[in-house]
Design a protein around this motif. Structure first.
Motif, PDB file in Angstrom:
ATOM      1  N   ILE A 228       0.852  -1.185   0.000  1.00 46.49           N
ATOM      2  CA  ILE A 228       0.000   0.000   0.000  1.00 46.49           C
ATOM      3  C   ILE A 228       0.890   1.237   0.000  1.00 46.49           C
ATOM      4  CG2 ILE A 228      -1.757   1.260   1.304  1.00 46.49           C
ATOM      5  CD1 ILE A 228      -2.735  -1.405   2.370  1.00 46.49           C
ATOM      6  N   ALA A 229       0.532   2.220  -0.834  1.00 44.04           N
ATOM      7  CA  ALA A 229       1.331   3.431  -0.977  1.00 44.04           C
ATOM      8  C   ALA A 229       1.463   4.172   0.344  1.00 44.04           C
ATOM      9  CB  ALA A 229       0.697   4.347  -2.026  1.00 44.04           C
ATOM     10  N   ALA A 230       2.545   4.942   0.445  1.00 41.52           N
ATOM     11  CA  ALA A 230       2.811   5.700   1.678  1.00 41.52           C
ATOM     12  C   ALA A 230       1.638   6.608   2.027  1.00 41.52           C
ATOM     13  CB  ALA A 230       4.093   6.518   1.511  1.00 41.52           C
ATOM     14  N   GLU A 231       0.956   7.135   0.991  1.00 41.63           N
ATOM     15  CA  GLU A 231      -0.184   8.037   1.238  1.00 41.63           C
ATOM     16  C   GLU A 231      -1.355   7.309   1.911  1.00 41.63           C
ATOM     17  OE1 GLU A 231       2.397   9.461  -1.940  1.00 41.63           O
ATOM     18  OE2 GLU A 231       1.301   7.576  -1.646  1.00 41.63           O
ATOM     19  N   GLY A 232      -1.295   5.980   1.946  1.00 43.08           N
ATOM     20  CA  GLY A 232      -2.372   5.209   2.557  1.00 43.08           C
ATOM     21  C   GLY A 232      -2.139   4.881   4.011  1.00 43.08           C
ATOM     22  N   ALA A 233      -1.234   5.618   4.667  1.00 39.63           N
ATOM     23  CA  ALA A 233      -0.914   5.337   6.072  1.00 39.63           C
ATOM     24  C   ALA A 233      -2.165   5.342   6.945  1.00 39.63           C
ATOM     25  CB  ALA A 233       0.106   6.343   6.591  1.00 39.63           C
ATOM     26  N   TYR A 234      -3.099   6.261   6.667  1.00 44.40           N
ATOM     27  CA  TYR A 234      -4.298   6.349   7.498  1.00 44.40           C
ATOM     28  C   TYR A 234      -5.140   5.084   7.399  1.00 44.40           C
ATOM     29  CZ  TYR A 234      -6.930   7.408   3.215  1.00 44.40           C
ATOM     30  OH  TYR A 234      -7.510   7.336   1.981  1.00 44.40           O
ATOM     31  N   ARG A 235      -5.194   4.463   6.227  1.00 45.35           N
ATOM     32  CA  ARG A 235      -5.934   3.209   6.065  1.00 45.35           C
ATOM     33  C   ARG A 235      -5.181   2.056   6.730  1.00 45.35           C
ATOM     34  NH1 ARG A 235      -9.779   2.756   1.776  1.00 45.35           N
ATOM     35  NH2 ARG A 235     -10.062   0.642   2.589  1.00 45.35           N
ATOM     36  N   VAL A 236      -3.869   2.056   6.549  1.00 46.48           N
ATOM     37  CA  VAL A 236      -3.059   0.976   7.108  1.00 46.48           C
ATOM     38  C   VAL A 236      -3.220   0.900   8.623  1.00 46.48           C
ATOM     39  CG1 VAL A 236      -0.699   0.191   7.512  1.00 46.48           C
ATOM     40  CG2 VAL A 236      -1.381   0.964   5.228  1.00 46.48           C
ATOM     41  N   TYR A 237      -3.032   2.045   9.293  1.00 49.62           N
ATOM     42  CA  TYR A 237      -3.072   2.033  10.750  1.00 49.62           C
ATOM     43  C   TYR A 237      -4.487   1.917  11.301  1.00 49.62           C
ATOM     44  CZ  TYR A 237       1.869   3.206  10.533  1.00 49.62           C
ATOM     45  OH  TYR A 237       3.213   3.163  10.288  1.00 49.62           O
ATOM     46  N   ASP A 238      -5.474   2.307  10.495  1.00 49.10           N
ATOM     47  CA  ASP A 238      -6.868   2.151  10.919  1.00 49.10           C
ATOM     48  C   ASP A 238      -7.337   0.707  10.826  1.00 49.10           C
ATOM     49  OD1 ASP A 238      -7.447   4.690  11.689  1.00 49.10           O
ATOM     50  OD2 ASP A 238      -8.607   5.234   9.915  1.00 49.10           O
ATOM     51  N   GLU A 239      -6.852  -0.035   9.829  1.00 48.62           N
ATOM     52  CA  GLU A 239      -7.511  -1.276   9.442  1.00 48.62           C
ATOM     53  C   GLU A 239      -6.689  -2.544   9.593  1.00 48.62           C
ATOM     54  OE1 GLU A 239      -9.259  -0.637   5.554  1.00 48.62           O
ATOM     55  OE2 GLU A 239      -9.708   1.446   6.064  1.00 48.62           O
ATOM     56  N   PHE A 240      -5.404  -2.427   9.933  1.00 48.69           N
ATOM     57  CA  PHE A 240      -4.574  -3.622  10.049  1.00 48.69           C
ATOM     58  C   PHE A 240      -3.870  -3.665  11.396  1.00 48.69           C
ATOM     59  CE2 PHE A 240      -4.807  -2.579   5.519  1.00 48.69           C
ATOM     60  CZ  PHE A 240      -5.305  -3.768   5.001  1.00 48.69           C
ATOM     61  N   ALA A 241      -3.697  -4.889  11.909  1.00 54.86           N
ATOM     62  CA  ALA A 241      -2.999  -5.062  13.186  1.00 54.86           C
ATOM     63  C   ALA A 241      -1.526  -4.711  13.027  1.00 54.86           C
ATOM     64  CB  ALA A 241      -3.153  -6.503  13.661  1.00 54.86           C
ATOM     65  N   GLU A 242      -0.953  -4.173  14.091  1.00 53.33           N
ATOM     66  CA  GLU A 242       0.434  -3.703  14.053  1.00 53.33           C
ATOM     67  C   GLU A 242       1.395  -4.795  13.594  1.00 53.33           C
ATOM     68  OE1 GLU A 242       3.197  -0.694  14.366  1.00 53.33           O
ATOM     69  OE2 GLU A 242       1.072  -0.476  14.871  1.00 53.33           O
ATOM     70  N   GLU A 243       1.173  -6.031  14.048  1.00 51.68           N
ATOM     71  CA  GLU A 243       2.107  -7.110  13.736  1.00 51.68           C
ATOM     72  C   GLU A 243       2.051  -7.555  12.275  1.00 51.68           C
ATOM     73  OE1 GLU A 243      -1.582  -8.999  15.667  1.00 51.68           O
ATOM     74  OE2 GLU A 243      -0.301  -7.230  15.948  1.00 51.68           O
ATOM     75  N   THR A 244       1.030  -7.113  11.533  1.00 52.24           N
ATOM     76  CA  THR A 244       0.934  -7.492  10.116  1.00 52.24           C
ATOM     77  C   THR A 244       1.562  -6.454   9.189  1.00 52.24           C
ATOM     78  OG1 THR A 244      -1.223  -6.403   9.756  1.00 52.24           O
ATOM     79  CG2 THR A 244      -1.252  -8.653  10.628  1.00 52.24           C
ATOM     80  N   ILE A 245       2.047  -5.338   9.753  1.00 52.86           N
ATOM     81  CA  ILE A 245       2.512  -4.197   8.948  1.00 52.86           C
ATOM     82  C   ILE A 245       4.040  -4.149   8.913  1.00 52.86           C
ATOM     83  CG2 ILE A 245       2.471  -1.675   8.707  1.00 52.86           C
ATOM     84  CD1 ILE A 245      -0.121  -1.717  10.409  1.00 52.86           C
ATOM     85  N   THR A 246       4.571  -3.927   7.709  1.00 52.40           N
ATOM     86  CA  THR A 246       6.004  -3.686   7.529  1.00 52.40           C
ATOM     87  C   THR A 246       6.180  -2.396   6.740  1.00 52.40           C
ATOM     88  OG1 THR A 246       6.450  -6.067   7.457  1.00 52.40           O
ATOM     89  CG2 THR A 246       8.174  -4.602   6.616  1.00 52.40           C
ATOM     90  N   ARG A 247       7.079  -1.534   7.198  1.00 52.17           N
ATOM     91  CA  ARG A 247       7.342  -0.287   6.475  1.00 52.17           C
ATOM     92  C   ARG A 247       8.498  -0.521   5.499  1.00 52.17           C
ATOM     93  NH1 ARG A 247       6.023   5.213   7.641  1.00 52.17           N
ATOM     94  NH2 ARG A 247       6.054   6.211   5.597  1.00 52.17           N
ATOM     95  N   ASN A 248       8.261  -0.286   4.221  1.00 52.07           N
ATOM     96  CA  ASN A 248       9.270  -0.504   3.183  1.00 52.07           C
ATOM     97  C   ASN A 248      10.195   0.704   3.052  1.00 52.07           C
ATOM     98  OD1 ASN A 248       8.123  -3.037   2.545  1.00 52.07           O
ATOM     99  ND2 ASN A 248       6.578  -2.028   1.253  1.00 52.07           N
TER     100      ASN A 248
END
Length: 304
Positions: A228-248
């Motif tokens: 997901i694009a960097a501009e989608g940070a608000y969706r990422v942090y709203d909708e996914f658990a912290e342990e499923t997220i990796t910052r590229n």
């Protein structure tokens, strides 16, 4: 039986001393016989309430009786009021009324330190009316019938013995025993249509642990990877658990998570729009591309 009615009768007697059965029956819109049954139940619970006949008679509390709020500590009184405030957030029937009466009885001003509304922005009032309907069916052990749309969009007629309401992952669900599939099921309330509470009674079944019910839902889950694009940070942090997220390194986000299977998954991923830069596994990517082609054809029939 109405616990709230019993409490309100006690509250009224504490403040008005004597009331007739007719006055109470008119206030609660029930029969005088029902009021006398309520009085018997209050008496059986140890409340010194009695009925006297003749001129000037009525229903009263024994002289000198005072609700002994000292049986509850200040902390316990506060905890009760806070619990009731939490119930009002879920639009629990009569919770706000009981909250006000207990606040006056405890001689405490309620501090509305929390305000929660589980309904989506702009939701219809009809959604909120479902809670008293479903609560009544659960408490009275009545079977309900409704049309249901599953995650593939398929419609079916259901007959269910309701067990509980569940709020999880931004949505309300109903747990219960589905008579069609003869097993415990969880239904998303937003997909339940034309709900009817029947007169059919049932014997409550042993509760199914939430973890077991969740395992049933996730039985057909698939492992999904997203970028997901960097501009989608608000969706990422709203909708996914912290342990499923990796910052590229380029600022985009990598997501690796299990999702329940169903056509809803493609629709959900399409809602990310141009924020979605990559998706796997390949069969899921192919379905999303196929959906995009179908959308393009529907919006522009002249498109090749």
């Amino acid at each position: 039986m109405s616990v709230n009615r019993h409490f309100e009768i006690l509250y009224m007697l504490l403040h008005k001393k004597t009331l007739t059965a007719a006055e109470l029956a008119e206030h609660f819109e029930v029969s005088a016989r029902t009021i006398y049954r309520d009085i018997d139940m209050l008496s059986a619970a140890g409340i010194p309430v009695y009925a006297s006949r003749g001129k000037g008679g009525g229903i009263s509390l024994m002289d000198g009786y005072v609700f002994n709020k000292s049986l509850l500590s200040e902390r316990e009184q506060d905890d009760i009021l806070i619990a009731l405030q939490s119930l009002t957030a879920a639009k629990f029937p009569e919770a706000e009324e009981v909250l006000g009466k207990l606040s006056r009885l405890f001689k405490k001003e309620t501090n509305n330190w929390i305000e929660v509304d589980f309904s989506p922005w702009g939701s219809e009032e009809s959604q909120r009316r479902l809670f008293p309907l479903l609560r009544g069916a659960i408490v009275e052990n009545r079977t309900i019938r409704f049309r249901y749309y599953n995650s593939y969009g398929k419609q079916s007629e259901r007959s269910v013995e309701p067990a509980s309401l569940l709020f999880k992952s931004k949505a309300w669900y109903l747990t219960g025993h589905c008579l069609a599939s003869n097993g415990p099921r969880i239904f998303k309330i937003g997909r339940m249509k034309d709900i009817v509470v029947t007169d059919e009674r049932f014997e409550p079944r042993p509760a199914v642990p939430l973890a077991e019910a969740e395992d049933n839902i996730m039985a057909d889950a698939i492992e999904v990877t997203l970028r997901i694009a960097a501009e989608g940070a608000y969706r990422v942090y709203d909708e996914f658990a912290e342990e499923t997220i990796t910052r590229n390194a380029d600022g985009s986000f990598g997501i690796k998570a299990a999702f329940p299977a169903g056509s809803w998954l493609e629709s959900y991923l399409l809602s990310l729009g141009t924020l979605l830069e990559d998706v796997g596994p390949p069969p899921l990517r192919a379905r999303i591309l196929s959906n995009l082609d179908a959308i393009r054809s529907a919006l522009d029939p002249s498109a090749p």
